[in-house]
Design a protein around this motif. Structure first.
Motif, short mmCIF file in Angstrom:
data_model
loop_
_atom_site.label_atom_id
_atom_site.label_comp_id
_atom_site.label_asym_id
_atom_site.label_seq_id
_atom_site.Cartn_x
_atom_site.Cartn_y
_atom_site.Cartn_z
N MET A 162 67.28 0.09 51.73
CA MET A 162 68.22 0.40 52.78
C MET A 162 67.53 1.34 53.76
N ARG A 163 67.49 0.95 55.02
CA ARG A 163 66.85 1.76 56.06
C ARG A 163 67.93 2.29 56.99
N LEU A 164 68.07 3.61 57.01
CA LEU A 164 69.18 4.26 57.71
C LEU A 164 68.69 5.38 58.61
N ILE A 165 69.53 5.71 59.58
CA ILE A 165 69.36 6.90 60.41
C ILE A 165 70.67 7.67 60.31
N ILE A 166 70.57 8.99 60.30
CA ILE A 166 71.76 9.82 60.41
C ILE A 166 71.63 10.66 61.67
N LEU A 167 72.64 10.56 62.54
CA LEU A 167 72.67 11.30 63.80
C LEU A 167 73.81 12.30 63.77
N GLY A 168 73.72 13.27 64.63
CA GLY A 168 74.76 14.28 64.78
C GLY A 168 74.11 15.52 65.34
N PRO A 169 74.90 16.37 65.98
CA PRO A 169 74.31 17.57 66.57
C PRO A 169 73.77 18.50 65.49
N PRO A 170 72.86 19.40 65.87
CA PRO A 170 72.35 20.37 64.91
C PRO A 170 73.52 21.10 64.25
N GLY A 171 73.48 21.19 62.92
CA GLY A 171 74.54 21.88 62.19
C GLY A 171 75.69 21.00 61.77
N ALA A 172 75.60 19.70 62.04
CA ALA A 172 76.68 18.79 61.68
C ALA A 172 76.73 18.50 60.18
N GLY A 173 75.69 18.89 59.47
CA GLY A 173 75.63 18.63 58.04
C GLY A 173 74.75 17.45 57.68
#
Length: 191
Positions: free
Chosen positions: A1-12
């Motif tokens: 499984m090839r994934l990316i996780i995005l979110g602002p700094p500090g989003a967890g």
């Protein structure tokens, strides 16, 4: 499984990345962790990025792309990975596409943790106290949030157009958020 996780700094992202990696048996690859380790060990790369990170900026695409390319070609990433902190720009999306194409791989999903910005600022200030992170002052945190909105948030449109984006509520306990992540990943092919 090839994934990316995005979110602002500090989003967890880092916390959730570790849980995803453990649950799905893939390495969590954090460019921030790679940079911090190099700074701590006073490597050539560490010296290059120390001042950039201390001012709240981001490391150049050229340096970051090379580090990610090398890391994705390590044996443990052959069957899958989760990228945390990369890509950050549209140019890095293109670079990642080229890196994956070298091995005839593709992304299966892109997770976006959505959070309240003021809550994130408070979370990061608290983390700065407990972990002794000198780079997490309120001004630096707010600058990173602005850079994220300007440069990285638009990537969600790219990945949504490709049918890969899955938005996840990033507010709540670690376990609550991971429940949302697991639901968002239902039906995603495991390679």
């Amino acid at each position: 499984m090839r994934l990316i996780i995005l979110g602002p700094p500090g989003a967890g992202k880092g916390t959730q990345a570790a849980k995803i990696a453990e649950s799905y048996g893939i390495p969590a690859i954090s460019t921030g962790d790679i940079f911090r380790a190099n700074i701590k060990n006073e490597t050539e790369l560490g010296r290059q990025v120390k001042d950039i990170l201390a001012s709240g900026g981001y490391v150049t695409d050229e340096i970051t792309n090379a580090i990610v390319r090398d890391r994705l070609f390590e044996d443990d990433a052959e069957r899958g990975f989760l990228l945390d902190g990369y890509p950050r720009t549209a140019a890095q999306v293109d670079a990642l596409d080229a890196i994956l194409a070298e091995h005839d791989h593709k992304l299966e999903a892109v997770l976006e943790l959505t959070v309240d910005e003021d809550a994130v600022v408070q979370r990061l200030l608290k983390r700065a106290e407990t972990e002794g992170r000198d780079d997490d002052t309120e001004d630096v945190i707010r600058e990173r949030q602005a850079i994220y909105r300007r440069e990285t948030a638009p990537l969600t449109e790219i990945y949504a157009a490709r049918g890969l984006l899955r938005r996840v509520d990033g507010m709540g306990t670690v376990d609550e958020v991971f429940g949302h992540v697991a639901s968002a990943l239902e039906g995603v092919a495991r390679t």
